[in-house]
Design a protein around this motif. Structure first.
Motif, PDB file in Angstrom:
ATOM      1  N   LYS A  26       0.820  -1.211   0.000  1.00  0.00           N
ATOM      2  CA  LYS A  26       0.000   0.000   0.000  1.00  0.00           C
ATOM      3  C   LYS A  26       0.855   1.262   0.000  1.00  0.00           C
ATOM      4  N   GLY A  27       2.098   1.128   0.431  1.00  0.00           N
ATOM      5  CA  GLY A  27       3.005   2.251   0.623  1.00  0.00           C
ATOM      6  C   GLY A  27       3.446   2.275   2.073  1.00  0.00           C
ATOM      7  N   GLY A  28       4.695   2.607   2.281  1.00  0.00           N
ATOM      8  CA  GLY A  28       5.247   2.630   3.627  1.00  0.00           C
ATOM      9  C   GLY A  28       5.920   1.331   4.044  1.00  0.00           C
ATOM     10  N   GLU A  29       6.000   0.362   3.146  1.00  0.00           N
ATOM     11  CA  GLU A  29       6.613  -0.931   3.485  1.00  0.00           C
ATOM     12  C   GLU A  29       8.101  -0.945   3.162  1.00  0.00           C
ATOM     13  N   ILE A  30       8.820  -1.731   3.968  1.00  0.00           N
ATOM     14  CA  ILE A  30      10.255  -1.916   3.767  1.00  0.00           C
ATOM     15  C   ILE A  30      10.521  -3.414   3.687  1.00  0.00           C
ATOM     16  N   VAL A  31      11.203  -3.833   2.623  1.00  0.00           N
ATOM     17  CA  VAL A  31      11.521  -5.245   2.417  1.00  0.00           C
ATOM     18  C   VAL A  31      13.018  -5.363   2.164  1.00  0.00           C
ATOM     19  N   PHE A  32      13.671  -6.207   2.955  1.00  0.00           N
ATOM     20  CA  PHE A  32      15.087  -6.515   2.767  1.00  0.00           C
ATOM     21  C   PHE A  32      15.188  -7.827   1.993  1.00  0.00           C
ATOM     22  N   LEU A  33      15.999  -7.841   0.936  1.00  0.00           N
ATOM     23  CA  LEU A  33      16.207  -9.046   0.139  1.00  0.00           C
ATOM     24  C   LEU A  33      17.679  -9.428   0.203  1.00  0.00           C
ATOM     25  N   ARG A  34      17.936 -10.646   0.662  1.00  0.00           N
ATOM     26  CA  ARG A  34      19.313 -11.140   0.763  1.00  0.00           C
ATOM     27  C   ARG A  34      19.452 -12.448   0.002  1.00  0.00           C
ATOM     28  N   GLY A  35      20.651 -12.715  -0.413  1.00  0.00           N
ATOM     29  CA  GLY A  35      20.952 -13.976  -1.076  1.00  0.00           C
ATOM     30  C   GLY A  35      22.117 -13.777  -2.019  1.00  0.00           C
ATOM     31  N   PRO A  36      22.687 -14.865  -2.474  1.00  0.00           N
ATOM     32  CA  PRO A  36      23.828 -14.755  -3.386  1.00  0.00           C
ATOM     33  C   PRO A  36      23.407 -14.187  -4.740  1.00  0.00           C
ATOM     34  N   ILE A  37      24.372 -13.751  -5.489  1.00  0.00           N
ATOM     35  CA  ILE A  37      24.121 -13.264  -6.845  1.00  0.00           C
ATOM     36  C   ILE A  37      23.434 -14.384  -7.625  1.00  0.00           C
ATOM     37  N   GLY A  38      22.381 -14.024  -8.342  1.00  0.00           N
ATOM     38  CA  GLY A  38      21.646 -14.994  -9.146  1.00  0.00           C
ATOM     39  C   GLY A  38      20.573 -15.757  -8.392  1.00  0.00           C
ATOM     40  N   ALA A  39      20.292 -15.375  -7.159  1.00  0.00           N
ATOM     41  CA  ALA A  39      19.316 -16.115  -6.347  1.00  0.00           C
ATOM     42  C   ALA A  39      17.879 -15.703  -6.622  1.00  0.00           C
ATOM     43  N   GLY A  40      17.662 -14.576  -7.297  1.00  0.00           N
ATOM     44  CA  GLY A  40      16.304 -14.174  -7.633  1.00  0.00           C
ATOM     45  C   GLY A  40      15.828 -12.886  -6.996  1.00  0.00           C
ATOM     46  N   ASN A 102       3.649   6.889   0.537  1.00  0.00           N
ATOM     47  CA  ASN A 102       3.393   6.091  -0.658  1.00  0.00           C
ATOM     48  C   ASN A 102       4.623   5.342  -1.148  1.00  0.00           C
ATOM     49  N   ALA A 103       5.738   5.493  -0.443  1.00  0.00           N
ATOM     50  CA  ALA A 103       6.988   4.863  -0.879  1.00  0.00           C
ATOM     51  C   ALA A 103       7.065   3.408  -0.415  1.00  0.00           C
ATOM     52  N   ILE A 104       7.559   2.587  -1.295  1.00  0.00           N
ATOM     53  CA  ILE A 104       7.843   1.178  -1.004  1.00  0.00           C
ATOM     54  C   ILE A 104       9.344   1.007  -1.207  1.00  0.00           C
ATOM     55  N   ILE A 105      10.015   0.466  -0.208  1.00  0.00           N
ATOM     56  CA  ILE A 105      11.463   0.298  -0.272  1.00  0.00           C
ATOM     57  C   ILE A 105      11.788  -1.184  -0.374  1.00  0.00           C
ATOM     58  N   LEU A 106      12.441  -1.573  -1.461  1.00  0.00           N
ATOM     59  CA  LEU A 106      12.939  -2.931  -1.640  1.00  0.00           C
ATOM     60  C   LEU A 106      14.457  -2.826  -1.680  1.00  0.00           C
ATOM     61  N   ALA A 107      15.118  -3.348  -0.661  1.00  0.00           N
ATOM     62  CA  ALA A 107      16.562  -3.169  -0.514  1.00  0.00           C
ATOM     63  C   ALA A 107      17.307  -4.493  -0.597  1.00  0.00           C
ATOM     64  N   GLU A 108      18.147  -4.618  -1.628  1.00  0.00           N
ATOM     65  CA  GLU A 108      19.035  -5.776  -1.748  1.00  0.00           C
ATOM     66  C   GLU A 108      20.332  -5.492  -1.002  1.00  0.00           C
ATOM     67  N   TRP A 109      20.908  -6.519  -0.410  1.00  0.00           N
ATOM     68  CA  TRP A 109      22.141  -6.400   0.366  1.00  0.00           C
ATOM     69  C   TRP A 109      21.961  -5.298   1.425  1.00  0.00           C
ATOM     70  N   PRO A 110      20.930  -5.388   2.274  1.00  0.00           N
ATOM     71  CA  PRO A 110      20.501  -4.266   3.115  1.00  0.00           C
ATOM     72  C   PRO A 110      21.283  -4.040   4.406  1.00  0.00           C
ATOM     73  N   ASP A 111      22.208  -4.887   4.753  1.00  0.00           N
ATOM     74  CA  ASP A 111      22.833  -4.794   6.073  1.00  0.00           C
ATOM     75  C   ASP A 111      23.411  -3.416   6.413  1.00  0.00           C
ATOM     76  N   PRO A 112      23.984  -2.660   5.455  1.00  0.00           N
ATOM     77  CA  PRO A 112      24.502  -1.338   5.824  1.00  0.00           C
ATOM     78  C   PRO A 112      23.426  -0.340   6.283  1.00  0.00           C
ATOM     79  N   ILE A 113      22.154  -0.584   5.965  1.00  0.00           N
ATOM     80  CA  ILE A 113      21.107   0.364   6.357  1.00  0.00           C
ATOM     81  C   ILE A 113      20.201  -0.162   7.467  1.00  0.00           C
ATOM     82  N   ARG A 114      20.481  -1.338   7.959  1.00  0.00           N
ATOM     83  CA  ARG A 114      19.617  -1.976   8.956  1.00  0.00           C
ATOM     84  C   ARG A 114      19.294  -1.043  10.119  1.00  0.00           C
ATOM     85  N   ARG A 115      20.264  -0.345  10.649  1.00  0.00           N
ATOM     86  CA  ARG A 115      20.037   0.494  11.826  1.00  0.00           C
ATOM     87  C   ARG A 115      19.419   1.847  11.480  1.00  0.00           C
ATOM     88  N   MET A 116      19.388   2.199  10.203  1.00  0.00           N
ATOM     89  CA  MET A 116      18.858   3.500   9.797  1.00  0.00           C
ATOM     90  C   MET A 116      17.357   3.480   9.546  1.00  0.00           C
TER      91      MET A 116
END
Length: 158
Positions: A26-40, A102-116
């Motif tokens: 809907k907006g306001g969501e934050i999703v962290f995506l982790r995995g090796p290169i090529g994982a999807g 209204n922003a949706i954040i999808l962050a790959e390799w998110p560990d550097p921003i975890r605390r922010m």
């Protein structure tokens, strides 16, 4: 915190899961995506963007760090922090993203921003299996992300 695991056996299935998932955003969501290169991870982001009706298909954001896509009602921020350390990400504009309901954040390799970022987030760990199989381990941290986890589990069981 809630946890679950879902599976994907192909690129097409990952895109379909992401499309179903996009319906819960809907907006306001934050999703962290982790995995090796090529994982999807980027394939998943492409599926979300397509379901949102975005005209431009996301590509890996590794070299630009962040890409913004818009439709009439929402903004999708695709962040890729591969190779960055926590101290290198302070000037990316997270405050502005978080202020936009209204922003949706999808962050790959998110560990550097975890605390922010706020605590309420969905974490998706893409784990390669045999062939094209992937296990996607889900962890939700809050009311909003609990609903996202449930939506993904529902989509996986269709």
């Amino acid at each position: 915190m809630k946890t679950a695991e879902i599976s994907s056996s192909s690129r097409e299935q990952t895109l379909a899961l992401a499309a179903e998932f996009a319906g819960a955003l809907k907006g306001g969501e934050i999703v962290f995506l982790r995995g090796p290169i090529g994982a999807g991870k980027t394939v998943f982001v492409k599926g979300v963007a397509s379901a949102m009706g975005l005209k431009t298909s996301p590509t890996s954001a590794s070299f630009s760090l962040m890409k913004e896509y818009k439709n009439k009602s929402r903004r999708l921020f695709h962040i890729d922090l591969f190779r960055l350390e926590e101290g290198e990400v302070f000037n990316l504009g997270f405050e502005e993203m978080l202020e936009d309901e209204n922003a949706i954040i999808l962050a790959e390799w998110p560990d550097p921003i975890r605390r922010m970022l706020p605590q309420d987030r969905l974490e998706m760990d893409f784990i390669l299996q045999e062939g094209d199989e992937r296990t996607i381990r889900l962890s939700s941290f809050g009311r909003v992300s609990d609903a996202l986890l449930e939506a993904l589990c529902k989509a996986a069981n269709r």
